[in-house]
Design an enzyme around this catalytic site. Structure first.
Site, mmCIF file in Angstrom:
data_model
loop_
_atom_site.group_PDB
_atom_site.id
_atom_site.type_symbol
_atom_site.label_atom_id
_atom_site.label_comp_id
_atom_site.label_asym_id
_atom_site.label_seq_id
_atom_site.Cartn_x
_atom_site.Cartn_y
_atom_site.Cartn_z
ATOM 1 N N ASN A 1 -5.603 9.657 7.059
ATOM 2 C CA ASN A 1 -6.851 9.314 6.751
ATOM 3 C C ASN A 1 -6.788 7.810 6.447
ATOM 4 O O ASN A 1 -6.109 7.364 5.432
ATOM 5 C CB ASN A 1 -7.626 10.142 5.681
ATOM 6 C CG ASN A 1 -8.940 9.427 5.502
ATOM 7 O OD1 ASN A 1 -9.469 8.940 6.549
ATOM 8 N ND2 ASN A 1 -9.657 9.583 4.462
ATOM 9 N N ASP B 1 0.800 2.600 3.765
ATOM 10 C CA ASP B 1 0.035 3.603 3.263
ATOM 11 C C ASP B 1 0.927 5.013 3.069
ATOM 12 O O ASP B 1 0.431 6.077 3.258
ATOM 13 C CB ASP B 1 -1.064 4.029 4.205
ATOM 14 C CG ASP B 1 -2.040 4.932 3.474
ATOM 15 O OD1 ASP B 1 -1.844 5.182 2.327
ATOM 16 O OD2 ASP B 1 -3.044 5.309 4.115
ATOM 17 N N HIS C 1 0.920 -1.195 -0.209
ATOM 18 C CA HIS C 1 0.229 0.046 -0.061
ATOM 19 C C HIS C 1 0.851 1.052 0.094
ATOM 20 O O HIS C 1 1.233 1.767 1.201
ATOM 21 C CB HIS C 1 -0.891 -0.019 1.260
ATOM 22 C CG HIS C 1 -2.122 0.978 1.147
ATOM 23 N ND1 HIS C 1 -3.360 0.740 1.535
ATOM 24 C CD2 HIS C 1 -1.947 2.333 0.577
ATOM 25 C CE1 HIS C 1 -4.110 1.765 1.035
ATOM 26 N NE2 HIS C 1 -3.379 2.678 0.702
ATOM 27 N N ASN D 1 -4.797 6.468 -7.173
ATOM 28 C CA ASN D 1 -5.288 7.789 -7.499
ATOM 29 C C ASN D 1 -4.219 8.720 -7.904
ATOM 30 O O ASN D 1 -3.919 9.842 -7.189
ATOM 31 C CB ASN D 1 -5.827 8.122 -5.949
ATOM 32 C CG ASN D 1 -4.728 7.731 -4.853
ATOM 33 O OD1 ASN D 1 -3.845 7.365 -5.148
ATOM 34 N ND2 ASN D 1 -4.899 8.488 -3.658
ATOM 35 N N HIS E 1 1.936 5.082 -2.177
ATOM 36 C CA HIS E 1 1.419 6.253 -3.191
ATOM 37 C C HIS E 1 2.629 6.706 -4.033
ATOM 38 O O HIS E 1 3.317 7.344 -3.186
ATOM 39 C CB HIS E 1 0.444 7.220 -2.653
ATOM 40 C CG HIS E 1 -0.867 6.656 -1.936
ATOM 41 N ND1 HIS E 1 -1.892 6.801 -2.753
ATOM 42 C CD2 HIS E 1 -1.024 6.346 -0.802
ATOM 43 C CE1 HIS E 1 -2.914 6.237 -2.059
ATOM 44 N NE2 HIS E 1 -2.502 6.007 -0.609
ATOM 45 N N LEU E 2 2.761 6.383 -5.169
ATOM 46 C CA LEU E 2 4.035 6.623 -5.773
ATOM 47 C C LEU E 2 3.753 8.152 -6.438
ATOM 48 O O LEU E 2 4.734 8.675 -6.978
ATOM 49 C CB LEU E 2 4.335 5.738 -6.776
ATOM 50 C CG LEU E 2 4.952 4.378 -6.086
ATOM 51 C CD1 LEU E 2 5.454 3.447 -7.088
ATOM 52 C CD2 LEU E 2 6.115 4.811 -5.362
ATOM 53 N N ARG E 3 2.674 8.494 -6.575
ATOM 54 C CA ARG E 3 2.240 9.909 -7.086
ATOM 55 C C ARG E 3 2.400 10.203 -8.515
ATOM 56 O O ARG E 3 2.110 11.157 -9.059
ATOM 57 C CB ARG E 3 2.986 10.989 -6.251
ATOM 58 C CG ARG E 3 2.569 11.004 -4.695
ATOM 59 C CD ARG E 3 1.084 11.076 -4.733
ATOM 60 N NE ARG E 3 1.226 11.333 -2.935
ATOM 61 C CZ ARG E 3 -0.356 10.967 -2.362
ATOM 62 N NH1 ARG E 3 -1.173 10.531 -2.947
ATOM 63 N NH2 ARG E 3 -0.304 11.349 -1.083
ATOM 64 N N ASP F 1 -8.945 3.428 -3.780
ATOM 65 C CA ASP F 1 -8.293 3.927 -2.683
ATOM 66 C C ASP F 1 -8.098 5.558 -2.582
ATOM 67 O O ASP F 1 -7.845 6.219 -3.410
ATOM 68 C CB ASP F 1 -6.924 3.300 -2.266
ATOM 69 C CG ASP F 1 -6.424 3.762 -0.937
ATOM 70 O OD1 ASP F 1 -6.921 3.565 0.100
ATOM 71 O OD2 ASP F 1 -5.297 4.323 -1.096
#
Lengths: 138, 437
Positions: B284, B311, B63, B97, B65-67, B155
């Site tokens: 979050n 995360d 989990h 996302n 986020h590599l953006r 997500d």
């Protein structure tokens, strides 16, 4: 489905998991979501039309993905027996559940099936409306 | 003949093969060749593993986020995987996302291409459940799967409706992939920014109740039970959520779950002190109360929790350097997870090293149906070497991630990463551990 299994056919049903009715297996058919598995060694491939309300009901992402995942292509037909026939009660959605090459190919009996379907419906309606066999022949 | 390397004398912890003891690991090219006692060198390059270090199958963070694409000022695939290997992860699964959303093969292929160019950790893209993450219609999930996605999720948001979650569980079951759920009832969350409780009340922050998470988790567990699909509950934070998962598992539902290090170490007290309204304590789901934190630990100990994931949610300094209400949710996590876990769970005796490897390697591989999670002959030579006695002080100014938004700056932990190896290649070494590769 019930008639074919009653007559001894080995019936497989294939559809996206989102469209398979609950309890289908209890009706004596084999259920799969892998179309290649369903077609493997089949004598008869019968496609059904994706109805408009299904297309709009969010059961699958897109017609394009439906065709790539479930559509009957020449490549997939090659998994069936060499003398397998292609059926579809019509109307067909070309490029959705069936490729034109398959629908119009030499193994297709779709037009015969549709013509026979008209005759059968006519006979049923005639008999239900009170017609007799004698009059029907006349 | 491919190059052979022999890791000699380390404590090998490989729970999938029931192994915990001193063994040698022979690597042939990019694969594990053999694990055993006193293996002959036979011309292989010998790498001595200093006493006290632990050799385990490569850790997998499912989990992050590599953006990229779209928010490269926060992180890129290249900086993200560099942070991953420094944190001991040989593989990461990245959330969809991005901008544009990873809801089509083009974005998936771009991420995989960037990962190949970076050449450090393996990257497993996760696709969107719904087109544009809009919560209305399914994304082209078959296409995403074919392009290389290992799971789907919306997500950042939960799957918007019960009917869409049902369809997603049915549809993904055809492709042998899990639906990963960010559980959060949007109406209960409202415009909350912190856990609903005394701390938020005293700080004047709008609350997000724990049951906002548990309600959606409960919905999805019931739908997984009905459809036979596999739901994975992401980043649990509330005791009620873990209770729902525990009940689902006891009924045999195909449900798995993860917890992040911050949710098993921190509570919302951190929002008030030592620095009140520090936006690096805003994420979050939010930091909750001791009861919730303790429930996460209990779930890790009793086996309810399958995975520890970070995360990892990088945000730029300028984005976080605003009022608490206006700051984006999220903290980085790739470079701190191993130290936090080794110190707070393993050193304290709550779990064994073997259980830690299950949580961070075996189970993520199993849930995502990817290679790894064990050191068997023929497996990819993805190896993490842990240094459980290393004293580590978190210094965000030295972080490799492009973003520095961590609440752990200045914290000290016992335990860290000695080296990381992906496909037989050394991608990270920490000289302070005596490890030379």
């Amino acid at each position: 489905m019930l008639l074919l299994t009653k007559l001894g056919a080995d019936v497989w049903v294939c559809a996206p998991a989102t469209l398979i009715p609950a309890g289908l297996r209890q009706m004596g058919v084999r259920v799969t979501t892998r179309v290649d598995e369903a077609v493997e060694g089949a004598d008869v491939i019968m496609m059904l039309r994706i109805q408009l309300e299904r297309m709009q009901g969010g059961y699958f992402p897109s017609l394009r993905e439906y065709f790539t995942t479930f559509g009957m292509t020449e490549e997939r037909v090659r998994r069936a027996r060499p003398d397998a026939i292609i059926m579809h009660p019509g109307p067909i959605n070309r490029g959705v559940e069936i490729a034109s090459e398959v629908a119009d190919g030499s193994a297709s009996v779709i037009l015969d099936q549709v013509a026979n379907g008209v005759a059968v419906r006519m006979a049923v309606l005639y008999l239900l409306a009170g017609g007799t066999e004698h009059e029907a022949v006349a | 003949m491919t190059q052979q390397r022999l890791l000699k004398g380390g404590r090998v912890v490989d729970p999938a093969n029931g192994r915990d003891g001193v063994f040698d690991v022979l690597i042939d090219g990019d694969r594990i060749a053999e694990v055993g006692s006193n293996l002959p060198a036979d011309g292989a390059e010998i790498i001595d593993v200093p006493a006290g270090l632990i050799v385990c199958p490569g850790l997998i963070d499912m989990h992050v986020h590599l953006r990229e694409p779209g928010q490269e000022h926060k992180e890129t695939v290249a900086t993200g995987v560099a942070a991953a290997v420094a944190g001991g992860f040989t593989a990461v699964a990245c959330m969809p996302n991005t901008r544009p959303v990873n809801d089509n093969a083009g974005v998936t292929q771009l991420i995989l291409q960037k990962a190949r160019e970076a050449g450090l950790a393996r990257v497993y893209p996760i696709g969107a459940v719904s087109r544009g993450q809009q919560g209305e219609e399914l994304a082209d999930i078959a296409e995403l799967r074919a392009a290389g996605c290992v799971a789907v999720t919306d997500d950042g948001l939960p799957v918007a409706t019960a009917i869409l979650a049902r369809r997603a569980l049915e549809y993904t079951s055809m492709f042998n992939m899990p639906l990963i759920e960010h559980c959060e009832d949007q109406t209960l969350k409202g415009d909350g920014v912190a856990h609903e409780g005394p701390v938020a009340a005293s700080l004047g922050l709008r609350g997000i109740p724990g049951v906002a998470e548990a309600i959606t988790a409960g919905r999805d567990i019931l739908l997984a039970e009905m459809t036979g699909g596999h739901v994975h509950i992401a980043h649990m934070s509330a005791w009620t959520t873990i209770e729902a998962v525990r009940q689902g598992k006891s009924r045999g539902v195909n449900v798995t779950c993860e917890v992040c290090p911050h949710h098993f170490t921190l509570t919302d007290d951190l929002l008030a002190a030592p620095v009140a309204y520090d936006t690096n304590t805003k994420m979050n789901p939010p930091l909750r109360e001791a009861r919730d934190r303790d429930a996460m630990i209990a779930g890790i100990v009793d086996g309810t929790v399958d995975v520890i994931a970070t995360d990892h949610a990088p945000h730029h300094y300028d984005e976080k350097n605003v009022e608490f209400d206006r700051a984006p949710f999220g903290i980085v996590g790739l470079e701190t997870a191993v130290s936090i876990t080794l110190d707070t769970l393993v050193r304290t005796g709550l779990i064994t090293v073997s259980r830690m490897v299950e949580l961070m390697s075996v189970n993520p591989a199993r849930i995502l149906r990817v290679a790894g999670g064990r050191l068997s002959p023929g497996d990819p030579a993805d190896i993490t070497i842990l240094a459980p006695h290393l004293q580590v002080t978190i210094d965000k100014t030295k972080s490799i991630s492009k973003s520095k938004n961590t609440p752990y700056h200045g914290w000290s932990f016992r335990g860290g990463v000695a080296a990381t190896m992906v496909g037989g290649k050394t991608v990270y070494t920490n000289p302070a551990t005596g490890m030379r590769l």
